[in-house]
Design a protein around this motif. Structure first.
Motif, PDB file in Angstrom:
ATOM      1  N   SER A 131      50.596   1.668  48.156  1.00  0.00           N
ATOM      2  CA  SER A 131      50.672   0.423  47.380  1.00  0.00           C
ATOM      3  C   SER A 131      51.811  -0.455  47.854  1.00  0.00           C
ATOM      4  O   SER A 131      51.651  -1.670  48.017  1.00  0.00           O
ATOM      5  CB  SER A 131      50.850   0.729  45.888  1.00  0.00           C
ATOM      6  N   ASN A 153      44.395   2.165  45.036  1.00  0.00           N
ATOM      7  CA  ASN A 153      45.043   2.887  43.949  1.00  0.00           C
ATOM      8  C   ASN A 153      44.783   2.291  42.568  1.00  0.00           C
ATOM      9  O   ASN A 153      45.381   2.718  41.590  1.00  0.00           O
ATOM     10  CB  ASN A 153      46.549   2.944  44.193  1.00  0.00           C
ATOM     11  N   GLU A 154      43.914   1.313  42.484  1.00  0.00           N
ATOM     12  CA  GLU A 154      43.577   0.722  41.188  1.00  0.00           C
ATOM     13  C   GLU A 154      42.948   1.807  40.302  1.00  0.00           C
ATOM     14  O   GLU A 154      41.937   2.406  40.676  1.00  0.00           O
ATOM     15  CB  GLU A 154      42.604  -0.448  41.400  1.00  0.00           C
ATOM     16  N   ASN A 161      41.089   1.780  37.666  1.00  0.00           N
ATOM     17  CA  ASN A 161      39.671   1.593  37.329  1.00  0.00           C
ATOM     18  C   ASN A 161      38.780   1.965  38.504  1.00  0.00           C
ATOM     19  O   ASN A 161      37.724   2.578  38.325  1.00  0.00           O
ATOM     20  CB  ASN A 161      39.398   0.145  36.920  1.00  0.00           C
ATOM     21  N   LEU A 162      39.177   1.571  39.701  1.00  0.00           N
ATOM     22  CA  LEU A 162      38.411   1.892  40.902  1.00  0.00           C
ATOM     23  C   LEU A 162      38.371   3.407  41.128  1.00  0.00           C
ATOM     24  O   LEU A 162      37.299   3.986  41.313  1.00  0.00           O
ATOM     25  CB  LEU A 162      39.028   1.196  42.129  1.00  0.00           C
TER      26      LEU A 162
END
Length: 187
Positions: free
Chosen positions: A57, A75-76, A78-79
């Motif tokens: 990140s 690193n999201e 939700n993803l």
């Protein structure tokens, strides 16, 4: 316990890693690849697990802002949770590559062990798509991620924090190479 000898030994690990000239040519090669990626309007994609995800990140931001190379990381939450739920954790990063990669993009993977199934599968997916793969590993010299990489940075250490910090130093050196100096305004 007196910490002075322990700290002396601990920081000797960093000195040894930084005194090794082996990665210099690879750092130049990574700089050149990042500059070519920037010139072509392509992007760098970063991924890792745990602290390596944090490094990924950080790098996505600095390569974008300072190095002017469009960069993303996977690193999201939700993803990751969506892809892990729908495709299995071991396939989540490969699916991110599948959805986000464009021809000419570069995948940068950070994994101390070089054996994390999700990271290895992401490298395999990138290779299948003809993308370049750059890896940062440590621990055992024979790890699957190194074998899947066009450019691999390996540190001969099993000390996770040392490996992760050296990875970060190498990556930030490439950002500063893209800028062309070590001291500059960031705003």
């Amino acid at each position: 316990m007196t910490w002075t000898p322990w700290l002396s030994d601990y920081f000797h690990r960093y000195k040894t890693a930084l005194a090794d000239e082996t990665p210099v040519a690879k750092l130049v090669a990574f700089h050149d690849l990042a500059a070519e990626t920037r010139a072509a309007g392509r992007k760098l994609m970063f991924a890792g697990n745990g602290a390596s995800a944090s490094i990924a990140s950080h790098c996505a931001v600095d390569f974008t802002k300072q190095g002017r190379v469009r960069s993303v990381d996977f690193n999201e939450p939700n993803l990751l949770t969506c892809f892990s739920n729908d495709y299995g954790f071991e396939n989540a990063l490969a699916k991110a590559v599948e959805f986000y990669a464009d021809p000419g993009d570069v995948l940068v993977l950070i994994s101390v062990s070089g054996r994390s199934p999700n990271v290895v599968k992401a490298a395999e997916c990138a290779r299948e798509r003809g993308l370049k793969v750059v890896s940062f590993t440590g621990s055992a010299p024979e790890n699957p991620l190194r074998g899947l990489s066009d450019l691999d940075f390996w540190l001969n250490s099993k000390a996770y924090n040392v490996v992760e910090c050296i990875h970060m130093m190498w990556l930030m050196a490439v950002v500063d190479m893209l800028v062309g100096k070590a001291e500059y305004a960031v705003a």
